[in-house]
Design a protein around this motif. Structure first.
Motif, short mmCIF file in Angstrom:
data_model
loop_
_atom_site.label_atom_id
_atom_site.label_comp_id
_atom_site.label_asym_id
_atom_site.label_seq_id
_atom_site.Cartn_x
_atom_site.Cartn_y
_atom_site.Cartn_z
N THR A 1 0.63 -1.25 0.04
CA THR A 1 0.65 0.39 0.08
C THR A 1 0.67 1.29 -0.38
O THR A 1 2.01 1.31 0.28
CB THR A 1 -1.11 0.20 1.60
OG1 THR A 1 0.15 0.42 1.91
CG2 THR A 1 -1.44 -1.21 1.38
N ASP A 2 0.38 2.06 -0.27
CA ASP A 2 0.66 3.74 -0.16
C ASP A 2 1.19 4.32 1.59
O ASP A 2 1.63 5.12 1.52
CB ASP A 2 0.25 4.79 -0.56
CG ASP A 2 0.74 4.03 -2.77
OD1 ASP A 2 1.86 3.79 -2.80
OD2 ASP A 2 -0.31 5.00 -2.84
N GLN A 3 0.23 3.39 2.26
CA GLN A 3 0.67 4.40 3.32
C GLN A 3 2.05 2.77 4.18
O GLN A 3 1.88 1.86 3.83
CB GLN A 3 -0.26 3.46 4.18
CG GLN A 3 -0.15 4.21 6.15
CD GLN A 3 -1.83 3.85 6.29
OE1 GLN A 3 -2.40 3.58 6.46
NE2 GLN A 3 -1.51 4.30 7.55
N ALA A 4 2.98 3.92 4.37
CA ALA A 4 4.52 3.57 5.33
C ALA A 4 3.95 2.94 6.27
O ALA A 4 2.99 3.66 7.71
CB ALA A 4 5.00 4.65 5.63
N PRO A 5 4.57 1.75 6.77
CA PRO A 5 4.50 1.13 7.72
C PRO A 5 5.22 2.07 8.80
O PRO A 5 6.19 2.60 8.85
CB PRO A 5 5.68 -0.38 8.12
CG PRO A 5 6.03 0.15 6.59
CD PRO A 5 5.94 1.45 6.00
N THR A 6 4.91 1.34 10.69
CA THR A 6 4.58 2.56 11.32
C THR A 6 6.07 1.09 12.02
O THR A 6 5.24 -0.18 12.17
CB THR A 6 4.66 3.14 12.30
OG1 THR A 6 3.48 1.87 12.82
CG2 THR A 6 3.73 4.27 11.19
N ALA A 7 6.87 1.46 13.14
CA ALA A 7 7.66 0.46 14.18
C ALA A 7 8.21 1.23 14.58
O ALA A 7 8.50 2.57 14.67
CB ALA A 7 9.09 -0.41 12.89
N ILE A 8 8.72 0.39 16.41
CA ILE A 8 9.07 0.54 17.25
C ILE A 8 9.95 -0.09 17.84
O ILE A 8 10.10 -1.66 17.44
CB ILE A 8 8.23 1.04 18.29
CG1 ILE A 8 7.77 2.46 17.89
CG2 ILE A 8 9.15 1.72 19.37
CD1 ILE A 8 6.74 3.04 19.10
N TYR B 1 1.98 -2.55 9.59
CA TYR B 1 1.36 -2.78 8.29
C TYR B 1 0.00 -3.48 7.71
O TYR B 1 0.06 -4.45 8.60
CB TYR B 1 2.43 -2.88 7.87
CG TYR B 1 3.19 -4.57 7.68
CD1 TYR B 1 3.17 -4.47 6.21
CD2 TYR B 1 3.71 -4.74 8.83
CE1 TYR B 1 3.26 -6.66 6.63
CE2 TYR B 1 4.16 -6.47 8.59
CZ TYR B 1 3.56 -7.09 7.50
OH TYR B 1 4.12 -8.63 7.50
N ASN B 2 -0.09 -2.72 6.82
CA ASN B 2 -1.19 -3.31 5.93
C ASN B 2 -1.88 -3.67 7.31
O ASN B 2 -2.61 -5.27 6.77
CB ASN B 2 -0.73 -4.14 4.98
CG ASN B 2 0.04 -3.81 4.47
OD1 ASN B 2 -0.23 -2.71 4.21
ND2 ASN B 2 0.66 -5.03 3.42
N GLN B 3 -2.75 -3.01 7.85
CA GLN B 3 -3.64 -3.79 9.08
C GLN B 3 -2.76 -4.64 9.96
O GLN B 3 -4.01 -5.71 10.56
CB GLN B 3 -5.22 -4.01 8.93
CG GLN B 3 -5.46 -2.31 8.44
CD GLN B 3 -7.17 -2.30 7.48
OE1 GLN B 3 -7.47 -3.87 7.48
NE2 GLN B 3 -7.10 -1.22 6.92
N ASN B 4 -1.83 -5.16 9.75
CA ASN B 4 -1.37 -6.20 10.65
C ASN B 4 -0.58 -5.91 11.40
O ASN B 4 0.39 -4.46 11.69
CB ASN B 4 -0.22 -7.39 9.65
CG ASN B 4 -1.45 -8.11 8.51
OD1 ASN B 4 -2.69 -8.49 9.10
ND2 ASN B 4 -0.86 -8.00 7.32
#
Length: 148
Positions: free
Chosen positions: A84-91, A135-138
């Motif tokens: 998707t065009d939405q970047a993942p978020t991570a910590i 990411y991608n609702q996961n």
């Protein structure tokens, strides 16, 4: 001070302080239990240069790390395919030792989301790190080990 009488006012002060300390102790334990329960509900895997593998249920995820043997203070990157065009978020956070949390920023490169980062030095020879990614609702909790 040691020879002072234990007055009613002093006894009330000690009782209140003791109650606050015991309450803080149990509140902290409850928060830690909630955090552990949260991590157990995530999909978990171990990062490698090929895939992120969960050895318990043989699941794998399309997340990779740039080096199977990452080192402290050297650049490491993780890659995810662009879906998707939405970047993942991570910590990023330390598991073996609490070293705080580091937010990871992803950039689109070719057909992948890439995040480059460094893990700080630790007094231990090896340290286990965890990355909680959305990411991608996961939501995925990926782990890796860094060495000196």
């Amino acid at each position: 001070m040691a020879a002072e009488k234990l007055t009613k006012g002093r006894l009330i002060q000690i009782s209140i302080l003791l109650t606050v300390l015991i309450g803080a102790f149990f509140w902290g334990m409850d928060r830690n239990k909630q955090k552990q329960t949260h991590n157990q509900t995530l999909s978990q895997c171990e990062l490698s240069i090929y895939r992120c593998e969960n050895k318990e249920n043989n699941n794998s995820y399309p997340v990779t790390i740039s080096n199977n043997y990452p080192r402290y203070n050297q650049e490491i990157s993780i890659q995810l395919p662009v879906e998707t065009d939405q970047a993942p978020t991570a910590i990023l956070s330390g598991i073996t030792m609490n070293m705080g949390s580091i937010p990871l920023v992803f950039k689109k490169e070719d057909n992948q989301w890439v995040s480059a980062f460094k893990v700080p030095s630790c007094m231990h020879e090896t340290m286990k790190w965890g990355i909680e990614m959305k990411y991608n609702q996961n939501t995925l909790f990926a782990t890796f080990i860094a060495k000196k």
